[in-house]
Structures are given as structure tokens and as C-alpha cells.
Enzyme design. Structure first.
Site, PDB file in Angstrom:
ATOM      1  CG  HIS A  71      42.987  36.304  34.997  1.00 45.80           C
ATOM      2  ND1 HIS A  71      42.480  37.105  34.003  1.00 45.80           N
ATOM      3  CD2 HIS A  71      43.120  35.068  34.467  1.00 45.80           C
ATOM      4  CE1 HIS A  71      42.296  36.382  32.917  1.00 45.80           C
ATOM      5  NE2 HIS A  71      42.689  35.148  33.163  1.00 45.80           N
ATOM      6  CG  ASP A 121      43.130  29.146  17.467  1.00 47.48           C
ATOM      7  OD1 ASP A 121      42.915  28.295  18.367  1.00 47.48           O
ATOM      8  OD2 ASP A 121      42.333  29.363  16.536  1.00 47.48           O
ATOM      9  NE  ARG A 153      34.203  39.666  35.371  1.00 50.04           N
ATOM     10  CZ  ARG A 153      34.657  40.611  34.543  1.00 50.04           C
ATOM     11  NH1 ARG A 153      35.741  40.393  33.825  1.00 50.04           N
ATOM     12  NH2 ARG A 153      34.026  41.765  34.440  1.00 50.04           N
ATOM     13  CG  HIS A 197      36.379  35.475  30.302  1.00 49.82           C
ATOM     14  ND1 HIS A 197      36.826  34.590  31.267  1.00 49.82           N
ATOM     15  CD2 HIS A 197      36.687  36.713  30.772  1.00 49.82           C
ATOM     16  CE1 HIS A 197      37.349  35.270  32.270  1.00 49.82           C
ATOM     17  NE2 HIS A 197      37.281  36.565  31.996  1.00 49.82           N
ATOM     18  CE1 TYR A 211      40.578  42.970  37.525  1.00 49.25           C
ATOM     19  CE2 TYR A 211      38.969  44.737  37.649  1.00 49.25           C
ATOM     20  CZ  TYR A 211      39.348  43.485  37.190  1.00 49.25           C
ATOM     21  OH  TYR A 211      38.499  42.762  36.407  1.00 49.25           O
ATOM     22  CG  ASN A 256      45.751  40.144  33.139  1.00 51.36           C
ATOM     23  OD1 ASN A 256      44.671  39.803  32.665  1.00 51.36           O
ATOM     24  ND2 ASN A 256      45.852  40.834  34.260  1.00 51.36           N
TER      25      ASN A 256
END
Length: 154
Positions: free
Chosen positions: A106, A93, A117, A86, A22, A80
Site C-alpha cells: 500500500h 481466496d 482500513r 479490506h 498518495y 496493491n
């Protein structure tokens, strides 16, 4: 143009959690970079940009934020969802119920990581997805929102 940037589970640990995936930037640093770089796009497009940043590790809070974006008439949303991407049908919804364009981002590329993932339940109800460019994923999504908004009015 009013855009919400919503970060989900564990994104508040950016710079701490798996920096080899990251990056080393904290969420505060990422948000500053997004603001700075997005303003360049906005100036070039002659668009006034109003960014709002949110982060929550709690699924229900993310849903509340999404719904408030509708009520407050945001022009776009960047989400994000973290690991919620997942398996959170509740967030899916909530996104599906919106008439606001939503782009999923992401920082890593989930398709090159663990198999769980590889599938996002949120992507199918988003306008698009951008992944794998660390903090630049957000900036690319802002550019897409600006570009799409301009095309609507051409």
C-alpha cells in the site's frame, strides 16, 4: 525473475486522488520509477528482472490476473488491492490458492487512517506486507522477492 505488479481499485487515479496521501505521481510515472529502481537491485544481485504491470478496478479481473500468473509461471506477485484489501474474500481466496509468493503493498499506511482500513483480509495469505512508503513500497517488495529468490537457491 518474472514478477507481476497488480494494482486494484482506484490506483489508476494516482496523482489525482488525495495527493497529500498518495503523492503526485501518476500510475505511469510510478511504474517507470519502479522499473528503474528495481533494475538497480536486479543488477546488483545478478538477476534478470521481467516486470509485468496490471491495473483493474474490477475484482474479477484481478482474480483472473492472479490465476494467469500461476498459469504463466511467475516467480512473484506484488499486489496493491486498494480498498479490496479490506473486504474482498474473493481476491483473498485467489491469493491463498497460489503457490507463488505474494507481497501486499500500500502506498499509504492504512493503520494510520480510517478504522475500516486497519484490517486487510488479504495480508494473512501473503508472504508479507509493505505499506506507507508511497511508490517505494513496490520497490521494497521487489527487493524482498529478489532476496527471497536468491536465498532459495543458496
Amino acid at each position: 525473475m518474472k514478477i507481476a505488479i497488480i494494482n486494484g481499485a482506484n490506483i489508476n487515479f494516482a496523482g489525482i486522488r488525495e495527493p497529500h496521501i498518495y503523492g503526485n505521481q501518476t500510475l505511469a510515472e510510478i511504474n517507470r520509477q519502479i522499473s528503474t529502481e528495481a533494475e538497480i537491485f536486479a543488477e546488483m544481485a545478478l538477476v534478470k528482472l521481467d516486470l509485468h504491470f496490471f491495473q483493474s478496478n474490477i475484482e474479477g479481473e484481478i482474480i483472473n490476473i492472479l490465476q494467469s500468473c500461476f498459469e504463466e509461471k511467475f516467480d512473484g506477485i506484488i499486489i496493491n488491492p486498494g480498498a479490496y484489501a479490506h473486504y474482498s474474500y474473493a481476491i483473498r481466496d485467489a491469493v491463498a490458492s497460489l503457490t507463488i509468493p505474494v507481497i501486499e503493498v500500500h502506498m499509504s499506511n492504512p493503520h494510520t487512517r480510517e478504522e475500516f482500513r486497519h484490517k486487510s483480509v488479504i495480508s494473512p495469505v501473503c508472504q508479507g506486507s509493505i505499506c506507507g512508503f508511497r511508490s517505494h513500497s513496490y520497490v521494497l517488495a521487489i527487493y524482498a522477492h529478489i532476496k527471497n529468490n536468491l536465498e532459495v537457491y543458496e
